[in-house]
Design an enzyme around this catalytic site. Structure first.
Site, short mmCIF file in Angstrom:
data_model
loop_
_atom_site.label_atom_id
_atom_site.label_comp_id
_atom_site.label_asym_id
_atom_site.label_seq_id
_atom_site.Cartn_x
_atom_site.Cartn_y
_atom_site.Cartn_z
N CYS A 138 0.85 -1.18 0.00
CA CYS A 138 0.00 0.00 0.00
C CYS A 138 0.89 1.24 0.00
O CYS A 138 1.89 1.29 0.72
CB CYS A 138 -0.91 0.00 1.24
SG CYS A 138 -2.05 1.38 1.29
N HIS A 185 -9.30 -3.51 -2.88
CA HIS A 185 -8.30 -2.82 -2.04
C HIS A 185 -8.66 -1.34 -1.93
O HIS A 185 -8.58 -0.76 -0.84
CB HIS A 185 -6.89 -2.99 -2.66
CG HIS A 185 -5.79 -2.27 -1.92
ND1 HIS A 185 -4.80 -2.93 -1.24
CD2 HIS A 185 -5.53 -0.95 -1.79
CE1 HIS A 185 -3.97 -2.03 -0.69
NE2 HIS A 185 -4.39 -0.82 -1.03
N GLU A 186 -9.09 -0.75 -3.07
CA GLU A 186 -9.42 0.69 -3.05
C GLU A 186 -10.72 0.97 -2.32
O GLU A 186 -10.80 1.95 -1.56
CB GLU A 186 -9.49 1.23 -4.48
CG GLU A 186 -8.23 1.01 -5.31
CD GLU A 186 -6.95 1.30 -4.56
OE1 GLU A 186 -5.95 0.60 -4.84
OE2 GLU A 186 -6.92 2.19 -3.69
#
Ligand SMILES: Cc1nc(NNC(=O)[C@H](CC2CCCC2)CN(O)CO)c(F)c(N2CCN3CCOC[C@@H]3C2)n1
Ligand code: NI
Length: 187
Positions: free
Chosen positions: A114, A157-158
C-alpha cells in the site's frame, strides 16, 4: 500534480475513517481530483516519470490516501494480455459500491502492499475472486460492471480504503501464509 508527498501514511486517522459519498454528478473539484489521481497512477507506471518524481508504482489510489475523506477511487491496471486490451481497467469511480461478490475467493500470490504503508507486510490478502460494482463516472453516468481476478482485487483494495480498512486487516496474524482450500492464487 500528485506526488508521494501528498499521500498520507498509516497512523493518520483519515485512513481509518469511513469516507463520505460525493454529490452526483460530481462537482468540478471532484472531477479534477479524479483526473489527478488517474494521472498519478499513469506517471507511477512510466519509468522515466516515476524516477523523476520519485513515485512508487501504483495501480490504484483512493481519495482518503490524499487526506480527502470522499468516496472516490482511481484504478489504472494495464491489461496483462496485449491481445485482450479490455482485460485491463482504467477509470475513476465516484461512490463505488460492491453489489455482489463470488463465494470463490482469490489473493495475489505476492501479497499486497500500500502506498500509505512504508513497510512490507507479508501474508495473503484473501478477497472475493469476482465482484459486481456500481459507480458513477465523472459525467454522473451510472455504471454496473463485473470484475474478476486481478482487477477485482485492486478495486476491493481501493474500496476498502474508503471504508477505513487497510489490506493487512485481512491477513491472518497467526498464520499469514495459510491458504484455505479453493482460494485462487493470482500471480
Ligand atoms: C499489485 C500491484 N501493486 C502495485 N503497487 N501498489 C498499489 O498499487 C497499491 C494498490 C494495490 C495493492 C494490491 C492491490 C491493489 C496502491 N494503494 O495503496 C492504493 O490504495 C503496483 F505498482 C503493481 N504494478 C503491476 C503493474 N505494473 C505496470 C507497469 O508499471 C508498474 C506496475 C506495478 N501491482
Ligand atoms: Ni492502499
Amino acid at each position: 500534480m500528485i506526488t508521494m508527498d501528498d499521500i498520507i501514511r498509516e497512523g493518520h486517522p483519515t485512513l481509518r475513517a469511513v469516507a463520505k459519498e460525493v454529490p452526483i454528478p460530481p462537482v468540478a473539484e471532484d472531477v479534477e481530483l479524479g483526473k489527478e489521481m488517474l494521472q498519478f497512477l499513469k506517471n507511477s507506471q512510466d519509468p522515466e516519470k516515476a524516477e523523476e518524481l520519485h513515485l512508487r508504482g501504483g495501480v490504484g489510489l483512493a481519495a482518503p490516501q490524499l487526506d480527502i475523506s470522499k468516496r472516490i477511487i482511481a484504478v489504472h491496471v494495464p491489461s496483462i494480455d496485449p491481445e485482450k486490451p479490455e482485460s485491463g481497467i482504467s477509470t475513476v469511480m465516484y461512490n463505488p459500491k460492491i453489489l455482489s461478490h463470488s463465494v470463490q475467493e482469490a489473493c495475489l500470490g505476492e501479497g499486497e502492499g500500500c502506498l500509505s504503508v512504508d513497510r512490507e507486510v507479508p501474508g495473503y490478502v484473501v478477497r472475493a475472486a469476482r465482484i459486481t460494482v456500481s459507480y458513477f463516472d465523472a459525467e454522473g453516468e451510472k455504471h454496473k460492471i463485473r470484475l474478476k481476478n486481478y482487477n477485482a482485487i485492486v478495486v476491493q483494495h481501493e474500496i476498502d480504503h474508503i471504508n477505513g480498512i487497510m489490506f493487512y486487516d485481512h491477513i491472518d496474524e497467526k498464520n499469514p501464509l495459510k491458504l484455505k482450500d479453493g482460494v485462487l492464487v493470482i500471480d
